[in-house]
Design an enzyme around this catalytic site. Structure first.
Site, mmCIF file in Angstrom:
data_model
loop_
_atom_site.group_PDB
_atom_site.id
_atom_site.type_symbol
_atom_site.label_atom_id
_atom_site.label_comp_id
_atom_site.label_asym_id
_atom_site.label_seq_id
_atom_site.Cartn_x
_atom_site.Cartn_y
_atom_site.Cartn_z
ATOM 1 N N ARG A 104 3.558 11.220 -8.600
ATOM 2 C CA ARG A 104 2.977 12.356 -7.885
ATOM 3 C C ARG A 104 3.723 12.508 -6.574
ATOM 4 O O ARG A 104 3.821 11.558 -5.798
ATOM 5 C CB ARG A 104 1.501 12.026 -7.637
ATOM 6 C CG ARG A 104 0.635 13.212 -7.475
ATOM 7 C CD ARG A 104 -0.812 12.820 -7.505
ATOM 8 N NE ARG A 104 -1.265 12.217 -6.264
ATOM 9 C CZ ARG A 104 -2.502 12.301 -5.812
ATOM 10 N NH1 ARG A 104 -3.409 12.976 -6.493
ATOM 11 N NH2 ARG A 104 -2.872 11.725 -4.696
ATOM 12 N N THR A 108 3.504 17.580 -2.174
ATOM 13 C CA THR A 108 2.932 18.677 -2.979
ATOM 14 C C THR A 108 1.816 18.205 -3.920
ATOM 15 O O THR A 108 1.039 19.011 -4.410
ATOM 16 C CB THR A 108 4.015 19.319 -3.865
ATOM 17 O OG1 THR A 108 4.459 18.320 -4.810
ATOM 18 C CG2 THR A 108 5.205 19.787 -3.046
ATOM 19 N N ASP A 200 -5.200 3.404 -3.685
ATOM 20 C CA ASP A 200 -3.981 3.654 -4.460
ATOM 21 C C ASP A 200 -3.859 2.590 -5.547
ATOM 22 O O ASP A 200 -3.566 1.427 -5.262
ATOM 23 C CB ASP A 200 -2.757 3.620 -3.531
ATOM 24 C CG ASP A 200 -1.505 4.099 -4.255
ATOM 25 O OD1 ASP A 200 -1.186 3.538 -5.330
ATOM 26 O OD2 ASP A 200 -0.847 5.029 -3.771
ATOM 27 N N ASP A 203 -0.421 0.697 -5.873
ATOM 28 C CA ASP A 203 -0.188 -0.263 -4.782
ATOM 29 C C ASP A 203 -1.069 -1.498 -4.941
ATOM 30 O O ASP A 203 -0.621 -2.622 -4.692
ATOM 31 C CB ASP A 203 -0.464 0.394 -3.421
ATOM 32 C CG ASP A 203 0.698 1.261 -2.963
ATOM 33 O OD1 ASP A 203 1.814 1.081 -3.507
ATOM 34 O OD2 ASP A 203 0.497 2.103 -2.073
HETATM 35 C C1 PRP Z 1 -1.173 7.826 -9.406
HETATM 36 C C2 PRP Z 1 -2.018 7.495 -10.609
HETATM 37 C C3 PRP Z 1 -1.782 8.672 -11.519
HETATM 38 C C4 PRP Z 1 -1.669 9.813 -10.536
HETATM 39 C C5 PRP Z 1 -2.983 10.537 -10.504
HETATM 40 O O1 PRP Z 1 0.136 7.512 -9.627
HETATM 41 O O2 PRP Z 1 -1.686 6.262 -11.206
HETATM 42 O O3 PRP Z 1 -0.600 8.578 -12.289
HETATM 43 O O4 PRP Z 1 -1.398 9.231 -9.243
HETATM 44 O O5 PRP Z 1 -2.905 11.685 -9.750
HETATM 45 P P1 PRP Z 1 -3.001 13.147 -10.357
HETATM 46 O O6 PRP Z 1 -4.126 13.156 -11.328
HETATM 47 O O7 PRP Z 1 -3.290 13.979 -9.131
HETATM 48 O O8 PRP Z 1 -1.694 13.498 -10.984
HETATM 49 P P2 PRP Z 1 1.283 7.733 -8.523
HETATM 50 O O9 PRP Z 1 1.923 9.062 -8.690
HETATM 51 O O10 PRP Z 1 0.748 7.406 -7.175
HETATM 52 O O11 PRP Z 1 2.405 6.701 -8.940
HETATM 53 P P3 PRP Z 1 2.425 5.113 -9.119
HETATM 54 O O12 PRP Z 1 1.616 4.808 -10.352
HETATM 55 O O13 PRP Z 1 3.858 4.851 -9.319
HETATM 56 O O14 PRP Z 1 1.857 4.455 -7.896
HETATM 57 N N1 URA Z 2 -3.675 8.034 -7.206
HETATM 58 C C1 URA Z 2 -4.305 6.885 -6.877
HETATM 59 O O1 URA Z 2 -3.740 5.785 -7.029
HETATM 60 N N2 URA Z 2 -5.534 6.957 -6.346
HETATM 61 C C2 URA Z 2 -6.175 8.137 -6.169
HETATM 62 O O2 URA Z 2 -7.319 8.135 -5.683
HETATM 63 C C3 URA Z 2 -5.493 9.320 -6.536
HETATM 64 C C4 URA Z 2 -4.255 9.233 -7.054
#
Ligand code: PRP
Ligand code: URA
Length: 209
Positions: A104, A108, A200, A203
């Site tokens: 994500r 944006t 997150d 993380d």
């Molecule tokens: C997080 C989560 C989802 C997404 C959810 O991943 O694990 O994939 O955000 O958000 P959305 O429904 O608004 O699309 P992130 O993009 O932070 O990546 P990561 O798993 O690499 O930390």
């Molecule tokens: N991605 C995350 O990891 N946590 C949230 O709450 C939303 C998006």
């Protein structure tokens, strides 16, 4: 909510509370995500195709049912979905695993793709997309599109937490997609994080806080 299934088993509710707590460290967080994912895998198994087999019990011949476990594809969305894949692999040990790289955008909040390798015979598989967080729904919608454009049948989604806005958006695009989750939280904040949520997920699973 139609086509949304919340697992309210007390074991899951209890573990979810631990995940939400900010003092829960990486090691414990990871192991609970895996444990909860196994619960989700059992619930999502309600969707799996079964075939009839004739067997013999010590008493007689009988026709019973077995799962077609070879035809399952677990699709973790990188990177947080990897934390769930282990729990799914324990329940579906013969499943193929097809990670999809989607991140994500921090500004944006739109999904951007960085890895995708879907096999040509994807239509044979029952796909289960796994990602701990369904926030705006953008990442899940993007993944469903990738799978279906490659010829997949309508997939199932398994997540730990979902926001009502995200569920609505997924169902506006794909009304028939079944979503399994452990809770539907209150709302998204200005940063598009789930509230009360767990922070997150990536993380906390990978220890990159
Ligand atoms: C997080 C989560 C989802 C997404 C959810 O991943 O694990 O994939 O955000 O958000 P959305 O429904 O608004 O699309 P992130 O993009 O932070 O990546 P990561 O798993 O690499 O930390
Ligand atoms: N991605 C995350 O990891 N946590 C949230 O709450 C939303 C998006």
């Amino acid at each position: 909510m139609k086509n949304t299934f919340v697992i309210d088993n007390p074991m899951v509710v209890d573990r979810l509370t631990l995940l939400r707590m900010k003092e829960t460290g990486t090691r414990k967080f990871r192991s609970i995500v895996k444990e909860i994912s196994a619960f989700l895998a059992y619930e999502a198994a309600k969707e799996l195709p079964m075939r009839e087999v004739t067997i013999e019990t010590p008493l007689c011949e009988t026709t019973q049912k077995r799962l077609d476990v070879r035809d399952i594809a677990v699709v973790p969305i990188l990177r947080a979905g990897i934390g769930m894949a282990g729990g799914f692999e324990e329940v579906y040990p013969d499943a193929v695993v097809l990670p999809i790289g989607i991140e994500r955008d921090e500004k944006t909040k739109e999904p951007t793709e960085y890895y995708c390798k879907i096999p040509e015979n994807i239509s044979r598989y029952h796909c289960v997309i796994v990602d701990p967080m369904l926030a705006t729904g953008g990442s899940i919608i993007y993944t469903i599109k990738l799978l279906m454009e490659a010829g997949a049948r309508t997939p199932v989604v398994a997540c730990i937490l979902a926001a009502p806005e995200g569920i609505e958006r997924v169902h506006a695009a794909f009304p028939d997609v079944h979503i399994y989750c452990c809770a539907v939280d209150s709302h998204l904040d200005d940063n598009k994080y789930i509230v009360p949520g767990l922070g997150d997920a990536g993380d906390r699973i990978f220890g990159t806080l």
